[in-house]
Design an enzyme around this catalytic site. Structure first.
Site, PDB file in Angstrom:
ATOM      1  N   ASP A 144       0.878  -1.164   0.000  1.00  0.00           N
ATOM      2  CA  ASP A 144       0.000   0.000   0.000  1.00  0.00           C
ATOM      3  C   ASP A 144       0.918   1.218   0.000  1.00  0.00           C
ATOM      4  O   ASP A 144       1.542   1.521   1.020  1.00  0.00           O
ATOM      5  CB  ASP A 144      -0.863  -0.016   1.269  1.00  0.00           C
ATOM      6  CG  ASP A 144      -1.810   1.177   1.344  1.00  0.00           C
ATOM      7  OD1 ASP A 144      -1.509   2.218   0.727  1.00  0.00           O
ATOM      8  OD2 ASP A 144      -2.841   1.065   2.020  1.00  0.00           O
ATOM      9  N   HIS A 145       1.026   1.870  -1.148  1.00  0.00           N
ATOM     10  CA  HIS A 145       2.055   2.921  -1.247  1.00  0.00           C
ATOM     11  C   HIS A 145       1.798   4.069  -0.266  1.00  0.00           C
ATOM     12  O   HIS A 145       2.704   4.800   0.085  1.00  0.00           O
ATOM     13  CB  HIS A 145       2.197   3.427  -2.687  1.00  0.00           C
ATOM     14  CG  HIS A 145       1.175   4.432  -3.092  1.00  0.00           C
ATOM     15  ND1 HIS A 145      -0.096   4.094  -3.475  1.00  0.00           N
ATOM     16  CD2 HIS A 145       1.227   5.785  -3.168  1.00  0.00           C
ATOM     17  CE1 HIS A 145      -0.774   5.175  -3.772  1.00  0.00           C
ATOM     18  NE2 HIS A 145       0.007   6.232  -3.591  1.00  0.00           N
ATOM     19  N   HIS A 181      -6.265   2.615   1.172  1.00  0.00           N
ATOM     20  CA  HIS A 181      -5.416   3.603   1.837  1.00  0.00           C
ATOM     21  C   HIS A 181      -6.074   4.233   3.067  1.00  0.00           C
ATOM     22  O   HIS A 181      -5.467   4.356   4.120  1.00  0.00           O
ATOM     23  CB  HIS A 181      -5.061   4.744   0.878  1.00  0.00           C
ATOM     24  CG  HIS A 181      -4.514   4.275  -0.438  1.00  0.00           C
ATOM     25  ND1 HIS A 181      -3.587   3.285  -0.536  1.00  0.00           N
ATOM     26  CD2 HIS A 181      -4.750   4.697  -1.704  1.00  0.00           C
ATOM     27  CE1 HIS A 181      -3.276   3.100  -1.813  1.00  0.00           C
ATOM     28  NE2 HIS A 181      -3.975   3.950  -2.539  1.00  0.00           N
TER      29      HIS A 181
HETATM   30  C1  BG6 Z   1      -3.656   5.032  -6.064  1.00  0.00           C
HETATM   31  C2  BG6 Z   1      -4.994   5.158  -6.748  1.00  0.00           C
HETATM   32  O1  BG6 Z   1      -3.641   3.911  -5.232  1.00  0.00           O
HETATM   33  O2  BG6 Z   1      -3.399   6.203  -5.299  1.00  0.00           O
HETATM   34  C3  BG6 Z   1      -5.049   6.394  -7.609  1.00  0.00           C
HETATM   35  O3  BG6 Z   1      -5.225   4.005  -7.549  1.00  0.00           O
HETATM   36  C4  BG6 Z   1      -4.687   7.615  -6.803  1.00  0.00           C
HETATM   37  O4  BG6 Z   1      -6.339   6.566  -8.178  1.00  0.00           O
HETATM   38  C5  BG6 Z   1      -3.366   7.386  -6.073  1.00  0.00           C
HETATM   39  O5  BG6 Z   1      -4.576   8.711  -7.691  1.00  0.00           O
HETATM   40  C6  BG6 Z   1      -3.092   8.534  -5.126  1.00  0.00           C
HETATM   41  O6  BG6 Z   1      -1.811   8.378  -4.627  1.00  0.00           O
HETATM   42  P1  BG6 Z   1      -0.952   9.642  -4.185  1.00  0.00           P
HETATM   43  O7  BG6 Z   1       0.268   9.055  -3.583  1.00  0.00           O
HETATM   44  O8  BG6 Z   1      -0.708  10.425  -5.434  1.00  0.00           O
HETATM   45  O9  BG6 Z   1      -1.818  10.390  -3.229  1.00  0.00           O
END
Ligand code: BG6
Length: 538
Positions: A226-227, A289
């Site tokens: 989960d980034h 997230h």
């Molecule tokens: C991803 C989603 O997991 O997270 C995207 O699939 C979203 O739709 C993105 O834009 C948002 O990540 P960050 O790090 O740019 O807030």
């Protein structure tokens, strides 16, 4: 004045670059000395030898994030000197084609200046295996390449398989890797699998995926990434809560009135209609997230910082979130879809007009929900979550509203009403923490005003820009699962999502307001809080 530990020069701590080691702050005259210091520190934390195998290597994530992140790990001395990277994909490329593609990707997406010698070292360790993910021959070729890397780059038989592929390929790849013996661990040799979200489409499919994976691998070999949890500020949430003795005693229903979590994006779906049409805002952001951020800020303190101890507490917390009934969903959730409009004078297509979106699509690009945690600590405290695309600005933050003082001591003619204390944890793009308190304004009469105590991440000094994947890749390679989702966490999150999604699906058009791009979404989302006498902070 302080001395730079690398070159011995005297430096001014007020302006010098600095870094921490073993609880001590060190100051540097410039980037070179700081980098040397960081490299020396990293050497002691260097990961062991391994091959990183990326499935979906011709895709966007590899170019934009994974390869730049791996390069940053190499540059920071955190990856073993004995490593190799094998790309796997359906695109027919040779090793040289892959190297050429990655060279171009690095030129475009590297977050830090790439030392040419370092790139030459990395490039010669890149190989490519083309083939279908369901064809056993692909895995035979991969197996041969792994042996070759083992012999040439001394990777000790260790391998991290990163599935950067559409979810439909997760199970077939895991099954093929298993069938070809590539997941077999004979200690100390390890084999691990990293999978990207979405982990299933609903509870049933998540269970099925977990069952398929667990037929091929032990849970300790599976790293569901989960980034969001790789973001510095997200990692700081636990440290802030549990590393400051004044926070934890007030972190409960007695002192906290309610909490907001916002993850707003100003971008649209960025050409990802094929994925987004099957996902929508709730599956894409909320089920993954945002529920995990909620778990991080509300879980009980773990007995230790071991991956299992932390994840046990997160899983317990997710299990304690009240599963909404259909009538709760109708009352306590909001969805919406962005329509056409303008942002800063530029025309913006509505979601329905985006290429690839089906006619009359009822997919939500905005979702908000009021959730409750039925446990001792949080009973009675509402948690308001919202996320959406094409909103007024990009901001992810958690706002904790403390209860107002028990007695309005300063009530009376001359006094402004006393607002509650707010603690705002800025995840992005601002990174920091703000504590909003009340103070008396100067003058003979009593007037109060909100004042803020701010901590900004930039106070830590200049840190090299990263992709956000470095920590997660490093943890997967070193076998630390703390930041990754465990099967029970994923299933607990789906248990909350399922009734919301199914209630929405059975009323597809009802309550799907179209909101103008560049706004904060449908007005019902404001009403959700207004009904409780509250409002969104951002
Ligand atoms: C991803 C989603 O997991 O997270 C995207 O699939 C979203 O739709 C993105 O834009 C948002 O990540 P960050 O790090 O740019 O807030």
């Amino acid at each position: 004045m302080k001395r730079d530990p690398i070159c011995g020069m005297t430096v001014n701590p007020a302006t010098a670059l600095h870094a921490e080691r073993d609880g001590e702050t060190h100051f540097f005259c410039g980037d070179d000395c700081l980098q040397q210091f960081l490299n020396a520190s990293a050497a002691s934390q260097r990961a062991g030898p391994c091959v990183i195998v990326i499935f979906g290597a011709s895709g966007d994530l590899t170019k934009r994030k994974l390869l730049p992140a791996l390069c940053n790990l190499v540059a920071g001395g955190l990856l073993s000197e004995d490593f190799a990277i094998i790309g796997v994909g359906r695109t027919e490329w040779s090793d040289n084609d892959f190297r050429q593609q990655m060279r171009e990707a690095i030129a475009e997406f590297a977050t830090q200046k790439m030392d040419p010698a370092l790139w030459t070292n990395i490039e010669q360790r890149l190989r490519y295996c083309s083939g279908s993910y369901t064809d056993p021959e692909t895995y035979q070729r991969l197996s041969t390449m792994l042996e070759e890397s083992n012999a040439k780059q001394h990777t000790s038989g260790n391998a991290l398989f990163y599935l950067s592929v559409p979810p439909i390929s997760f199970a077939p790849i895991a099954q093929q890797l298993h069938a070809s013996g590539l997941l077999k661990e004979v200690p100390p040799v390890w084999r691990r699998l990293v999978i990207e979200k979405p982990f299933g489409h609903d509870l049933a499919s998540a269970r099925e995926l977990n069952a398929t994976l667990s037929a091929s691998l032990a849970e300790s070999q599976i790293f569901r990434i989960d980034h969001y949890l790789g973001k510095e500020t997200a990692q700081n949430l636990l440290v802030f809560r549990l590393g400051n003795s004044m926070i934890e005693p007030v972190w409960n229903r007695t002192f906290i009135d309610h909490v907001e979590i916002t993850a707003a994006e100003s971008i649209g779906i960025e050409g990802r209609a094929a994925f987004y049409e099957t996902a929508g805002a709730f599956r894409d952001m909320m089920q993954t997230h945002m529920l995990m951020l909620l778990a991080l800020i509300t879980m009980e303190p773990p007995a230790s910082l071991s991956g299992e101890a932390v994840r046990n507490e997160k899983a317990k917390l997710l299990e304690a979130i009240r599963i909404p009934k259909p009538e709760d969903v109708m009352r306590d959730t909001v969805r919406g879809q962005y329509g056409p409009g303008e942002i800063a004078g530029k025309p913006i297509d509505g979601y329905a007009e985006e290429p690839g979106v089906s006619l009359g699509s009822t997919v939500e690009t905005f979702a908000a929900a009021k959730l409750w945690i039925d446990n001792w600590r949080w009973a009675g405290v509402p948690f308001y979550l919202r996320t959406g695309k094409r909103l007024a600005r990009r901001v992810t933050e958690i706002v904790v509203h403390f209860k107002s003082p028990p007695l309005s001591l300063f009530g009376g003619t001359e006094c402004s009403p006393l607002g509650p204390n707010l603690l705002i944890m800025h995840i992005q793009p601002e990174e920091g923490i703000t504590l909003q308190m009340r103070a008396k304004t100067p003058g003979p009469t009593i007037h109060t005003q909100a004042v803020t105590l701010d901590f900004d991440y930039s106070q830590f000094g200049k840190t090299p820009p990263t992709t956000g994947y470095e920590k997660l890749l490093y943890d997967a390679i070193t076998g630390d699962g703390t930041l990754f989702h465990r099967s029970d966490m994923v299933e607990a999150a789906w248990k909350i999502a399922d009734p919301i999604l199914s209630t929405w699906a059975s009323n597809p058009r009802k309550h799907l307001p179209i909101y103008a791009p560049g706004t904060w979404g449908p007005s019902n989302a404001d009403q959700l809080l207004a009904d409780d006498g509250q409002w969104w902070t951002a």
